[in-house]
Design a protein around this motif. Sequence first.
Motif, short mmCIF file in Angstrom:
data_model
loop_
_atom_site.label_atom_id
_atom_site.label_comp_id
_atom_site.label_asym_id
_atom_site.label_seq_id
_atom_site.Cartn_x
_atom_site.Cartn_y
_atom_site.Cartn_z
N MET A 214 0.84 -1.19 0.00
CA MET A 214 0.00 0.00 0.00
C MET A 214 0.88 1.25 0.00
SD MET A 214 -2.72 0.99 2.93
CE MET A 214 -3.40 2.59 3.04
N LYS A 215 0.61 2.16 -0.91
CA LYS A 215 1.36 3.40 -0.99
C LYS A 215 0.84 4.38 0.05
CE LYS A 215 2.68 7.00 -4.30
NZ LYS A 215 3.83 7.42 -3.59
N LEU A 216 1.74 4.88 0.87
CA LEU A 216 1.34 5.83 1.91
C LEU A 216 1.14 7.21 1.30
CD1 LEU A 216 3.75 4.76 4.78
CD2 LEU A 216 1.39 4.08 4.42
N TRP A 217 0.19 7.96 1.85
CA TRP A 217 -0.12 9.30 1.39
C TRP A 217 -0.61 10.12 2.58
CZ3 TRP A 217 -5.37 10.85 1.53
CH2 TRP A 217 -6.25 9.83 1.89
N SER A 218 -0.66 11.42 2.39
CA SER A 218 -1.04 12.29 3.50
C SER A 218 -1.98 13.40 3.04
CB SER A 218 0.23 12.94 4.09
OG SER A 218 -0.11 13.88 5.08
N VAL A 219 -2.95 13.71 3.89
CA VAL A 219 -3.82 14.85 3.65
C VAL A 219 -3.23 16.11 4.28
CG1 VAL A 219 -5.90 13.43 3.49
CG2 VAL A 219 -5.28 14.45 5.69
N ILE A 220 -2.18 15.94 5.08
CA ILE A 220 -1.57 17.07 5.80
C ILE A 220 -0.43 17.69 5.00
CG2 ILE A 220 -0.36 17.71 7.94
CD1 ILE A 220 -2.08 15.51 9.32
N THR A 221 0.26 16.88 4.20
CA THR A 221 1.36 17.37 3.37
C THR A 221 1.40 16.60 2.06
OG1 THR A 221 3.75 17.76 3.23
CG2 THR A 221 3.03 15.84 4.48
N ASP A 222 1.87 17.25 1.02
CA ASP A 222 2.04 16.58 -0.28
C ASP A 222 3.41 15.92 -0.38
OD1 ASP A 222 -0.45 17.37 -1.24
OD2 ASP A 222 0.32 19.26 -2.02
N ASP A 223 4.28 16.15 0.60
CA ASP A 223 5.66 15.68 0.54
C ASP A 223 5.99 14.80 1.75
OD1 ASP A 223 8.39 15.31 0.31
OD2 ASP A 223 8.89 17.45 0.40
N LEU A 224 5.94 13.49 1.55
CA LEU A 224 6.25 12.57 2.64
C LEU A 224 7.75 12.27 2.74
CD1 LEU A 224 3.34 9.95 2.56
CD2 LEU A 224 3.82 11.68 4.31
N GLU A 225 8.55 12.93 1.92
CA GLU A 225 9.99 12.66 1.92
C GLU A 225 10.80 13.71 2.66
OE1 GLU A 225 11.50 11.48 -1.86
OE2 GLU A 225 9.74 10.26 -2.29
N SER B 70 -5.20 5.69 10.27
CA SER B 70 -4.33 6.78 9.83
C SER B 70 -3.92 6.57 8.38
CB SER B 70 -3.09 6.88 10.71
OG SER B 70 -3.39 7.47 11.95
N GLU B 71 -3.61 5.34 8.02
CA GLU B 71 -3.23 5.03 6.64
C GLU B 71 -4.43 5.15 5.70
OE1 GLU B 71 -1.30 1.19 6.73
OE2 GLU B 71 0.39 2.00 7.89
N LYS B 72 -5.58 4.69 6.13
CA LYS B 72 -6.79 4.76 5.31
C LYS B 72 -7.16 6.20 4.95
CE LYS B 72 -11.78 3.83 5.59
NZ LYS B 72 -12.85 3.24 6.41
N TYR B 73 -7.08 7.11 5.93
CA TYR B 73 -7.51 8.49 5.74
C TYR B 73 -6.38 9.45 5.40
CZ TYR B 73 -12.04 7.05 7.54
OH TYR B 73 -13.26 6.45 7.73
N GLY B 74 -5.14 8.98 5.35
CA GLY B 74 -4.02 9.85 5.02
C GLY B 74 -3.55 10.72 6.18
N PHE B 75 -3.73 10.23 7.39
CA PHE B 75 -3.30 10.98 8.57
C PHE B 75 -1.87 10.58 8.94
CE2 PHE B 75 -8.05 11.01 9.83
CZ PHE B 75 -8.29 12.07 8.97
N LEU B 76 -0.95 10.91 8.04
CA LEU B 76 0.46 10.59 8.19
C LEU B 76 1.28 11.86 7.98
CD1 LEU B 76 0.42 7.48 5.84
CD2 LEU B 76 0.33 7.43 8.32
N VAL B 77 2.39 11.97 8.69
CA VAL B 77 3.30 13.10 8.47
C VAL B 77 4.74 12.60 8.57
CG1 VAL B 77 1.75 14.92 9.25
CG2 VAL B 77 3.23 13.80 10.91
N PRO B 78 5.62 13.17 7.74
CA PRO B 78 7.04 12.83 7.81
C PRO B 78 7.72 13.70 8.86
CG PRO B 78 6.68 14.32 5.98
CD PRO B 78 5.33 14.07 6.62
N LEU B 79 8.46 13.08 9.75
CA LEU B 79 9.18 13.82 10.78
C LEU B 79 10.61 13.32 10.88
CD1 LEU B 79 6.44 13.81 13.56
CD2 LEU B 79 7.10 15.75 12.12
N ARG B 80 11.53 14.25 11.06
CA ARG B 80 12.91 13.88 11.31
C ARG B 80 12.93 13.08 12.61
NH1 ARG B 80 16.78 18.91 11.62
NH2 ARG B 80 16.10 18.84 13.79
#
Length: 94
Positions: free
Chosen positions: A1-12, A36-46
């Motif tokens: 499953m490809k991860l995606w986010s509704v909070i940011t367009d850049d998960l990298e 969180s994965e279903k609704y795109g509630f993911l964020v990239p953090l250092r």
Amino acid sequence: MKLWSVITDDLEHCLITGDSNVAIHHVFGGPDRKLSEKYGFLVPLRPDWHNMTPHSVHMDRALDLSLKRKAQAYYEAHYGSREEFRAEFRKSYM
């Protein structure tokens, strides 16, 4: 499953610093990780902003709550009502 986010367009790149060394944070973890994965509630953090320091999202209640509120606001604007959110996530953060 490809991860995606509704909070940011850049998960990298870290949401806070822009750094490219990131861990993907599930805004709602534990039993709600899949939601969180279903609704795109993911964020990239250092890593230091994710879970390695006192100011990280896993240790700073204010930062954690701010992300949960952003995600809930998005849910209520795009997916369903506050009652529906509460039914899925078992509580409201608003």
